[in-house]
Design an enzyme around this catalytic site. Sequence first.
Site, PDB file in Angstrom:
ATOM      1  N   ARG A  68       0.858  -1.370  -0.089  1.00 29.04           N
ATOM      2  CA  ARG A  68       0.024   0.148  -0.010  1.00 29.04           C
ATOM      3  C   ARG A  68       0.520   1.240  -0.116  1.00 29.04           C
ATOM      4  O   ARG A  68       0.259   2.316   0.247  1.00 29.04           O
ATOM      5  CB  ARG A  68      -0.853   0.212   1.074  1.00 29.04           C
ATOM      6  CG  ARG A  68      -1.756  -1.145   1.339  1.00 29.04           C
ATOM      7  CD  ARG A  68      -2.854  -1.465   0.300  1.00 29.04           C
ATOM      8  NE  ARG A  68      -3.783  -2.215   0.597  1.00 29.04           N
ATOM      9  CZ  ARG A  68      -4.586  -2.857  -0.337  1.00 29.04           C
ATOM     10  NH1 ARG A  68      -4.376  -2.923  -1.528  1.00 29.04           N
ATOM     11  NH2 ARG A  68      -5.493  -3.709  -0.077  1.00 29.04           N
ATOM     12  N   ASN A  98      -0.229  -1.898  -7.264  1.00 30.18           N
ATOM     13  CA  ASN A  98      -1.534  -0.842  -7.305  1.00 30.18           C
ATOM     14  C   ASN A  98      -1.521  -0.043  -6.220  1.00 30.18           C
ATOM     15  O   ASN A  98      -2.249  -0.089  -5.358  1.00 30.18           O
ATOM     16  CB  ASN A  98      -2.658  -1.960  -7.204  1.00 30.18           C
ATOM     17  CG  ASN A  98      -2.812  -2.727  -5.974  1.00 30.18           C
ATOM     18  OD1 ASN A  98      -1.811  -3.266  -5.426  1.00 30.18           O
ATOM     19  ND2 ASN A  98      -3.996  -3.168  -5.416  1.00 30.18           N
ATOM     20  N   HIS A 236      -3.272 -16.232  -7.255  1.00 24.69           N
ATOM     21  CA  HIS A 236      -4.292 -16.685  -6.554  1.00 24.69           C
ATOM     22  C   HIS A 236      -5.467 -17.842  -7.097  1.00 24.69           C
ATOM     23  O   HIS A 236      -6.514 -17.001  -7.251  1.00 24.69           O
ATOM     24  CB  HIS A 236      -5.187 -15.652  -5.745  1.00 24.69           C
ATOM     25  CG  HIS A 236      -5.309 -14.144  -6.568  1.00 24.69           C
ATOM     26  ND1 HIS A 236      -6.278 -14.277  -7.628  1.00 24.69           N
ATOM     27  CD2 HIS A 236      -5.040 -13.130  -6.153  1.00 24.69           C
ATOM     28  CE1 HIS A 236      -6.310 -13.020  -8.130  1.00 24.69           C
ATOM     29  NE2 HIS A 236      -5.346 -12.323  -7.413  1.00 24.69           N
ATOM     30  N   ASN A 282     -11.165 -10.954  -3.295  1.00 27.96           N
ATOM     31  CA  ASN A 282     -11.144 -11.394  -4.584  1.00 27.96           C
ATOM     32  C   ASN A 282      -9.726 -11.984  -5.081  1.00 27.96           C
ATOM     33  O   ASN A 282      -8.984 -11.163  -4.942  1.00 27.96           O
ATOM     34  CB  ASN A 282     -11.459  -9.944  -5.466  1.00 27.96           C
ATOM     35  CG  ASN A 282     -11.634 -10.068  -6.768  1.00 27.96           C
ATOM     36  OD1 ASN A 282     -11.804 -11.242  -7.407  1.00 27.96           O
ATOM     37  ND2 ASN A 282     -11.524  -8.963  -7.463  1.00 27.96           N
ATOM     38  N   ASP A 309      -1.394 -12.807  -0.982  1.00 30.39           N
ATOM     39  CA  ASP A 309      -2.207 -11.762  -1.258  1.00 30.39           C
ATOM     40  C   ASP A 309      -2.613 -10.786  -0.005  1.00 30.39           C
ATOM     41  O   ASP A 309      -3.858 -10.608  -0.080  1.00 30.39           O
ATOM     42  CB  ASP A 309      -3.518 -12.210  -2.057  1.00 30.39           C
ATOM     43  CG  ASP A 309      -4.248 -11.309  -2.859  1.00 30.39           C
ATOM     44  OD1 ASP A 309      -3.728 -10.015  -2.946  1.00 30.39           O
ATOM     45  OD2 ASP A 309      -5.490 -11.514  -3.333  1.00 30.39           O
TER      46      ASP A 309
HETATM   47 ZN   LIG Z   1      -5.374 -10.255  -7.400  1.00 24.06          ZN
END
Ligand SMILES: [Zn+2]
Length: 430
Positions: A68, A98, A236, A282, A309
Amino acid sequence: MKPVLIQYAHIIDPSQNINGTGSLVIADGKIAWLGKDEHKPPENDYEVIEATNLIACPGFIDLHCHLRDPGFEEKETIITGTRAAAKGGYTTVCCMPNTEPAIDNQSVVDYVKDKAAREGAIRVLPIGCITKGRKGEALAEMGELAQSGVVAFSDDGNPVMNSRLMRQALDYSRAFDLPVIDHCEDKVLAEGGQMNEGVISTRLGLPGMPAAAEEIMVARDISLAKLTGARLHLAHLSTADSVELVRAAKKKGIRVTAEVTPHHLTLTEEKVLGYDSNAKVNPPLRTRQDIQALIQGLKDNTIDAIATDHAPHTEAEKMCEFAYAPFGISILDTALGMLLSLVHEQKVDLKLLISKLTWEPAQIIGDRFGKLGTLALGSQADLTLFDLDREWVVDPRTFASKGRNTPLAGTKLKGKVVATFYQGKMVYKE
Ligand SMILES: [Zn+2]
């Protein structure tokens, strides 16, 4: 600094096929000696760690986590994320791009690397974007990213929906021999989905994400890997048929590897009953049959690695109506305890589990960052000591991660990290 002697541990190192009692010496940040049974190391003035009844293994390697940082430091930072990783037994984490800004150019790669080197507890290997800003429209400067030291390319959180662009990315990646990691989700098919599509989503009145949304992309990416000859890594995996697709692809010699998370191996969609937004993730938690297939995939080496994840969020973000909560579980603090339940229930052999956390993910990274995932003589002393049988109750308030978003609060786990060494330095001690 005195050399450290870790004495009479149960040493498990799949890279050298070691699985038995022994001792080892860490000196100058390296594994300096390793001996079986009662063998004594050369006379020296050691700092001795008595490790009877503890497992000693290479430090864990996480191919997939979200630190993050930069941009979302209220959720996690490189400091807190790497501390949580060290507490979880990890010595290397690969962080997804991300962030804000996204890791799609050299300056952001440098920021992550510099901050990790200065303030991180362990090794951080950044993953660069496939497309600019992860928007799926134009390729990122993959050459620049490769040169600045990314370990792979991914738009994780997003798939690359455009097949032509994905083909180009795979084509380019061959020049750097770096894997392209895809988050397999047909965004259009899964749009609006909140959980696994099935009986429970119907009962709860929540829109579902069908298994097919993942499998369509797994199948497409395998086809593109075959077409391009590039290295494809699938993030994943969560469904039985995804495992089957990867198994068939490997049989054909296509260069594909795959990972599975601790939560997809141990939790089912039933965790969502009661609308616990901390179980919203997700890809979504699936069914018991999927778990069985994922475990089988680990055993027959269809699935190469276990990756966390780790996806921390603030409490405020998760404390809302299920539909509005972000996807993700903060998992570094609990990953080992969750995974060891598979060992205690005799579903997975301990050595196999360690292999999927150390040596096998190290093969996907390659050796450009040194030899990882091994206790071989002369290698960097990245090492984890854990107690297989220690019972503890998950209390998110004690997490090293800023993210307290776990569906396991109050759950009893069996197995706990006692100490973690990174490059010979103790970076976590219980
Ligand atoms: Zn992912």
